[in-house]
Design an enzyme around this catalytic site. Structure first.
Site, PDB file in Angstrom:
ATOM      1  N   HIS A  37       0.875  -1.178   0.000  1.00 52.18           N
ATOM      2  CA  HIS A  37       0.000   0.000   0.000  1.00 52.18           C
ATOM      3  C   HIS A  37       0.903   1.216   0.000  1.00 52.18           C
ATOM      4  O   HIS A  37       1.644   1.440   0.964  1.00 52.18           O
ATOM      5  CB  HIS A  37      -0.922   0.012   1.217  1.00 52.18           C
ATOM      6  CG  HIS A  37      -1.780   1.255   1.291  1.00 52.18           C
ATOM      7  ND1 HIS A  37      -2.565   1.657   0.244  1.00 52.18           N
ATOM      8  CD2 HIS A  37      -1.937   2.191   2.272  1.00 52.18           C
ATOM      9  CE1 HIS A  37      -3.186   2.781   0.573  1.00 52.18           C
ATOM     10  NE2 HIS A  37      -2.820   3.132   1.795  1.00 52.18           N
ATOM     11  N   ASP A  65       1.392   4.886   0.236  1.00 59.69           N
ATOM     12  CA  ASP A  65       1.056   6.275   0.560  1.00 59.69           C
ATOM     13  C   ASP A  65       2.146   7.164  -0.024  1.00 59.69           C
ATOM     14  O   ASP A  65       3.313   7.046   0.366  1.00 59.69           O
ATOM     15  CB  ASP A  65       0.991   6.488   2.073  1.00 59.69           C
ATOM     16  CG  ASP A  65      -0.128   5.689   2.715  1.00 59.69           C
ATOM     17  OD1 ASP A  65      -1.286   5.882   2.305  1.00 59.69           O
ATOM     18  OD2 ASP A  65       0.160   4.879   3.619  1.00 59.69           O
ATOM     19  N   HIS A  93      -6.471   9.615   0.012  1.00 54.34           N
ATOM     20  CA  HIS A  93      -7.243   9.671   1.260  1.00 54.34           C
ATOM     21  C   HIS A  93      -6.538  10.452   2.366  1.00 54.34           C
ATOM     22  O   HIS A  93      -7.159  11.267   3.043  1.00 54.34           O
ATOM     23  CB  HIS A  93      -7.585   8.254   1.723  1.00 54.34           C
ATOM     24  CG  HIS A  93      -6.400   7.341   1.791  1.00 54.34           C
ATOM     25  ND1 HIS A  93      -5.784   6.855   0.671  1.00 54.34           N
ATOM     26  CD2 HIS A  93      -5.704   6.830   2.832  1.00 54.34           C
ATOM     27  CE1 HIS A  93      -4.774   6.085   1.013  1.00 54.34           C
ATOM     28  NE2 HIS A  93      -4.695   6.050   2.329  1.00 54.34           N
ATOM     29  N   ASP A 119      -7.927   1.690   1.589  1.00 59.33           N
ATOM     30  CA  ASP A 119      -7.774   2.537   2.769  1.00 59.33           C
ATOM     31  C   ASP A 119      -8.616   3.798   2.758  1.00 59.33           C
ATOM     32  O   ASP A 119      -8.363   4.713   3.535  1.00 59.33           O
ATOM     33  CB  ASP A 119      -6.293   2.913   2.933  1.00 59.33           C
ATOM     34  CG  ASP A 119      -5.941   3.254   4.377  1.00 59.33           C
ATOM     35  OD1 ASP A 119      -6.689   2.871   5.289  1.00 59.33           O
ATOM     36  OD2 ASP A 119      -4.909   3.910   4.589  1.00 59.33           O
TER      37      ASP A 119
END
Length: 864
Positions: free
Chosen positions: A11, A13, A334, A123
């Site tokens: 994931h 970010d 997000h 997420d």
């Protein structure tokens, strides 16, 4: 035996408590390691690259020499990419932003190889009801999600999820997150009990014998040792069969049981097992307002204007526009748009949005100039272009700024008839900052800087109208509002009154209903963080009612205004809040305007924020006794509980967060009894609340100020801190912040008239004053245009969304949507060109007939 599909992933970010520069440096080594491992061992893979192609953009920016290497692995199916451009938020950004995220993400991914046809959302802080619809429009019928699910919504982690219009996906939840099987031991004997424990936990709510087990985490390196252990782990037990797999393989097996999966309709905002952070809607409102300005500027003005000029023969800078979108979508992730980041990251988020606005506004300016240069004037004076991007003819009050040395001037239309106007603001302007040629003068040239409100009739559908400013002719009528010694304004429908106690009363003359205490300002504590609002258990609430207020009243022929200055005596910070000490004056300016012929109140609010650790809301008591209300969501409307039933459960079941009635909106919230009530239409405000003790009241959050990225043990979020416990002083957002919204008292519920009003409020006409004072000079375009043009008209109750050039042709894309809960007709589209209906992806024709179900977009393609 249950099949456990081990899915290897990371994931990614791009930014959070670290910057995009940090993540790009890490990405260089991450991708090199991933590619090397896959190349050296053909048995490894597939690996899911977080379903966002921005990771490839970032990597190839710093390692362009590896493009062919990565492309080969993608084409072989060893690295899985797409369909998103970035892992977007679904509750703060606009419907058009989400659409472009998938559109550009899929188009970019296809340049490398096959696109993962899964709506993978690991997420996002809660899931919108419209996600199945959005995915279906791109021919995606499977989705993987995490946050927002619990068994109170749907009993199993696999279900058929249906949007309001019937669009459906097979959804699978990662009940314990995308990192539930991260950092596994590398020896089979050590890994066996760990993997069994995790598989059992994943199976707790499973609808079938088919289980997902995600192996990866935030920026987590490829756990290349794991696939080689699976045969030994399978041999060591008979409870599970572990398979090195992908999301597509998982769904292929699940598909055999999909007819027996439960059906769910609605949004997923439950924080029982995972926090959804009901505070990000109002965190860093300065950035939220920037984002709303960006989205509106690009999708509702820039793209429609560029498209109109494209049909006039001007080039359409498609790559430039798409790159504006891509940069903004880096800020739509997000964490990024949630603003639950370090201060440094939030400044980078804001900078990308501000840069996008600047480029968009400059493109608008240049395209207006080219258009204006080509318009043949039919009256004397300066040309003023009124551009209407909505494909419907309209009358409108338009606002623009002029600079003039004259005491009087006139506005007229093409026939020479006067255009009524009113001066709403005046100041002095040093013209050397406007006209480049004056910058070297030794004397200062002062002009009047005037904000003008003009009443323009018959503005063509999707086109423009030219009016004329003549500084040699006197104004027709009284253009200066008169200041009066009164504390009320009114028109045929409404009366607005400031009372002696600083409360405000709105009377709807049609029904006789008196709405008391509207526009009440309430300031309260917030000891939370960038993720969550958190009031003190014993809060010190300060209302504008009963506090000092000054009032100036201006009455004009077009509109009248109450200009209020509220001085609230409030605590300076959270320490003073705890003791109830009020030592600081918080100034809030409230400008309330009623037009002569409109049944609503426009409000401009300026909060001069000089205090910390607080939240300020505007309250609108509706006098409506109902248990639910409505708000808009992307491409539609949604009904919500005034008081979530889950509030009775969350503490005894030890939820991660309280499911308070703190909700997101795109722009509109409505509370009525089918006939009377109130609606608020906001410009850029994304949060409202229905307080438990005021179930008939809409509370709109203007801003909240906090000083931490994350904190532990909050009122509505007990336990560990979210994110990192880092100071975030910039999130106190000191300084002045301006908000705009409109209050509409409803007389016939949410009828056609109401929806027409809200559409026009969301997309007012854009005005260009055609002086020669442009910052940049260009050669004139050799073209001649009429002074009034309508490119096409769409007679429909659907709401305008955007007009743009098609991605893969010179055709035109026009999009609208059904904003209501009623089935509407597509309407009549009048154009000389061939028109067909397509999906959001612009890739296939949609032959769904003339009926448009609620919460449904309609996209038309017009051949050039």
């Amino acid at each position: 035996m249950k099949n456990v599909h081990l899915i290897q992933h990371t994931h990614w970010d791009r930014e959070w408590y670290f910057t995009e520069n940090d993540s790009k440096a890490l990405l260089y080594y991450f991708m090199d390691d991933l590619a090397s491992r896959l190349e050296n061992d053909p048995a490894l893979g597939p690996f899911t690259l977080d379903a966002q192609t921005v990771v490839l953009d970032d990597y190839l920016e710093i390692a362009p020499e590896n493009k062919q290497r990565i492309t080969k692995l993608i084409q072989e199916g060893r690295i899985l990419i797409g369909p998103w451009y970035s892992q977007t938020d679904f509750l703060v950004v606009s419907a058009e932003s989400m659409t472009r995220n998938l559109l550009l993400g899929i188009n970019d991914a296809e340049k490398f190889g096959p696109v993962m046809n899964i709506g993978y959302v690991p997420d996002s802080f809660g899931q919108m009801e419209q996600l199945p619809m959005l995915l279906n429009e791109f021919d995606i019928d499977r989705a993987v999600i995490w946050r927002g699910w619990s068994e109170h919504e749907v009993s199993t982690t696999e279900f058929n999820w249906q949007s309001e219009n019937g669009s459906s996906v097979t959804a699978a939840v990662l009940p314990w997150g995308y990192g539930c099987a991260k950092w596994l031991p590398t020896e089979p004997l050590e890994a066996l009990p760990v993997m069994l424990e995790k598989a059992r936990k994943q199976s707790e709510f499973a609808a079938s014998e088919c289980i997902m087990l995600p192996n990866g985490n935030d920026q987590s390196p490829f756990e290349y040792q794991v696939p080689g252990m699976l045969d030994k782990i399978n041999a060591g037990q008979k409870e599970f069969n572990f398979i090195n797999s992908s999301f597509e393989q998982f769904f292929d097996e699940l598909q055999e049981n999909s007819n027996h999966l439960p059906l769910f309709k609605g949004e997923l905002l439950s924080p029982k097992y995972m926090r959804i952070h009901r505070g990000i809607f109002s965190t860093r409102m300065d950035i939220k307002l920037l984002n709303a300005e960006f989205e509106k500027t690009v999708s509702r003005y820039l793209e429609p204007l560029l498209t109109l000029n494209m049909f006039n023969g001007l080039p359409y800078p498609q790559n430039a526009v798409n790159n504006i979108w891509r940069e903004a979508m880096k800020s739509h992730a997000h964490d990024s748009i949630g603003c639950c980041n370090s201060d440094r990251v939030n400044s980078m988020v804001a900078n990308r949005l501000q840069s996008g606005i600047e480029v968009a506004q400059q493109l608008i300016e240049l395209n207006f100039k080219k258009l204006c240069d080509g318009i043949k004037a039919v009256q004397d004076g300066t040309k003023i272009i009124i551009f209407n991007s909505i494909p419907k003819k309209r009358d409108s009050f338009v606002e623009f700024v002029i600079y003039t040395p004259q005491a009087s001037f006139s506005l007229s239309d093409a026939a020479g008839e006067p255009v009524r106007y009113q001066i709403t603001a005046e100041s002095k302007q040093d013209m050397s900052t406007i006209i480049q040629e004056l910058s070297n003068e030794t004397t200062t040239t002062w002009y009047r800087k005037l904000t003008i409100q003009a009443d323009v009739k018959d503005i063509p559908a999707y086109g423009y109208k030219t009016i004329y400013l003549n500084e040699n002719l006197p104004a027709a009528g009284n253009v200066q509002p008169v200041e009066v010694n009164e504390h009320e304004i009114s028109n045929e429908w409404l009366q607005l009154k400031l009372n002696d106690d600083a409360s405000i009363t709105l009377t709807d003359k049609r029904s006789g209903i008196i709405y008391s205490n509207v526009f009440e300002l309430v300031d309260g504590s917030d000891e939370g963080d960038n993720y969550n609002f958190s009031p003190l258990q014993k809060d010190c609430l300060v209302s504008s009612i009963g506090q000092p207020v000054s009032c100036r009243t201006f009455k004009g022929e077009l509109s009248s205004t109450l200009k209020l200055s509220h001085t609230l005596c409030v605590p300076k910070n959270i320490s003073e809040r705890r003791t109830g000490k009020c030592t600081t004056q918080l100034l809030v300016e409230l400008e309330l305007t009623i037009a002569a012929d409109k049944p609503f109140v426009n409000a401009k609010v300026i909060v001069h924020n000089n205090i910390e650790d607080h939240r300020i809301q505007l309250l609108f008591p509706t006098q409506v006794s109902r248990t639910s209300h409505c708000a808009d969501q992307p491409f539609g409307l949604i009904s919500r509980e005034n008081r979530p039933a889950a509030m009775d459960l969350w503490e005894q079941e030890k939820w991660t967060e309280a499911p308070v009635a703190l909700y997101p909106m795109q722009s509109t919230v409505i509370m009525n009894d089918q006939r009377n009530g109130l609606a608020v239409v906001a410009d850029g405000i994304r949060e409202y609340q229905i307080h438990e003790e005021k179930q008939d009241c809409i509370a709109v959050t203007l801003l909240r100020s906090v000083g931490w990225l994350g904190q532990a043990d909050l009122t509505y979020r007990p336990g560990r801190a979210s994110g990192m416990v880092l100071p975030s002083p910039d999130s106190q957002i000191q300084g002045s912040h301006e908000f705009e919204l409109t209050l509409i008292p409803q007389h016939n519920g949410s009828d056609k008239t109401f929806w027409k009003l809200t559409e026009e409020l969301k997309t007012e006409p854009l005005v260009y004053v055609g002086t020669d004072w442009s910052r940049f000079r260009m050669n004139k375009y050799a073209a001649s245009y009429a002074d009034e043009v309508s490119l096409f008209e769409w007679d429909t109750e659907l709401h305008f969304s955007t007009i743009k050039k098609a991605e893969n042709s010179d055709d035109m894309i026009i999009r609208a949507y059904n904003p209501s809960f009623n089935t509407l007709e597509t309407g009549t589209f009048t154009s000389s060109s061939s028109v067909c209906r397509v999906n959001l992806a612009e890739s296939r024709q949609d032959n769904s007939g003339t009926k448009v179900l609620p919460c449904t977009p309609v996209t038309l393609k017009v051949e050039k």
